[in-house]
Design an enzyme around this catalytic site. Structure first.
Site, PDB file in Angstrom:
ATOM      1  CB  ALA A  73     -34.655 -68.187  48.553  1.00 14.09           C
ATOM      2  CG  ASN A  74     -38.461 -70.781  51.766  1.00 16.12           C
ATOM      3  OD1 ASN A  74     -39.533 -70.670  51.181  1.00 16.12           O
ATOM      4  ND2 ASN A  74     -38.117 -69.982  52.770  1.00 16.12           N
ATOM      5  NE  ARG A  75     -37.222 -76.911  45.953  1.00 16.60           N
ATOM      6  CZ  ARG A  75     -36.516 -76.689  44.850  1.00 16.60           C
ATOM      7  NH1 ARG A  75     -36.978 -75.849  43.934  1.00 16.60           N
ATOM      8  NH2 ARG A  75     -35.358 -77.278  44.668  1.00 16.60           N
TER       9      ARG A  75
END
Ligand code: C5P
Length: 225
Positions: free
Chosen positions: A29-31
């Site tokens: 995932a990413n932020r």
């Protein structure tokens, strides 16, 4: 939605990160918080638009008066976007993962005795913005992309606009100094043509959303009679 300058107009917005499965319990995932995309969906709905918000996993409430479609992976997001067509305008604010695990496992991956390293093969995800921008049938009249840049923001965003085939790019200064990630403020430039660049002052994400929604309304006009 309340009556407003976008009454009768249909708009698609993407927001949030994507989650790319590794196995049934793990993902890449990413932020991305989804704050900007959700604020845009909210602002468009306030102007009377019929909004579909296709969002990856976020910890945000659904904006009122918006049809929300929750997805996880980039490929699911593209399918949900296609299903939301036709629309008059589409705003792609999601932070879509560039890569997915080429063959995600059906069962939880186990540590292999003695193996000090392990490798995941990645495959390129579809580019949703470029795909929808390139539709020959059913392309939204106005396609807006985002570009997060840390340097030469306008120049890189201009290139991205041409490469992706979208109409506008909202270029986002995500250098550490600008404090965009996870924060509430955003410094953006709206690139509406190769020679049409509008630099906005530092604004809250809600204010960026409101300005963008008004600009979209001015461009599309109302479909109401
Ligand atoms: O290429 P880059 O990720 O910098 O482009 C950002 C823009 O492209 C954003 O509008 C983002 O929502 C969109 N995008 C997309 N699908 C991808 C990658 C990016 O829609 N796979």
């Amino acid at each position: 939605a309340p009556a407003g300058p976008l009454t009768g107009r249909r708009v698609l917005v993407t927001s949030g990160p994507t989650h790319e499965p590794i196995d049934p319990v793990r993902y890449i995932a990413n932020r991305s918080s989804g704050k900007q995309g959700h604020a845009i969906a909210d602002a468009l709905a306030r102007l009377g638009a019929e909004v579909t918000l296709v969002t990856g996993p976020v910890a945000l409430p659904d904006p009122p008066g918006v049809r929300v479609v929750a997805v996880e992976s980039a490929r699911d997001m593209l399918e949900a976007c296609r299903a939301a067509l036709p629309v008059d305008a589409a705003v792609f604010a999601a932070a879509v993962a560039d890569w997915r695990v080429a063959a995600s496992a059906d069962q939880k991956l186990k540590k292999q005795p003695g193996a000090e390293t392990m490798t995941l093969d990645l495959a390129q995800n579809p580019d949703i913005l470029a795909t929808i921008s390139g539709l020959t049938e059913g392309r939204p009249a106005l396609v807006v992309g985002f570009a997060a840049e840390t340097e030469r923001v306008v120049e890189h965003a201009r290139d991205k606009r041409a490469r992706k085939g979208c109409d506008w790019i909202v270029a986002n200064d995500v250098s550490a100094a600008a404090g965009t990630f996870g924060g509430d403020a955003n410094t953006v430039h709206l690139i509406a043509g190769s020679e049409d660049v509008d630099s906005w002052p530092p604004l809250s994400k809600a204010e960026v959303a409101e300005r963008l929604a008004h600009r979209i309304a001015a461009t599309l006009g109302s479909a109401a009679s």
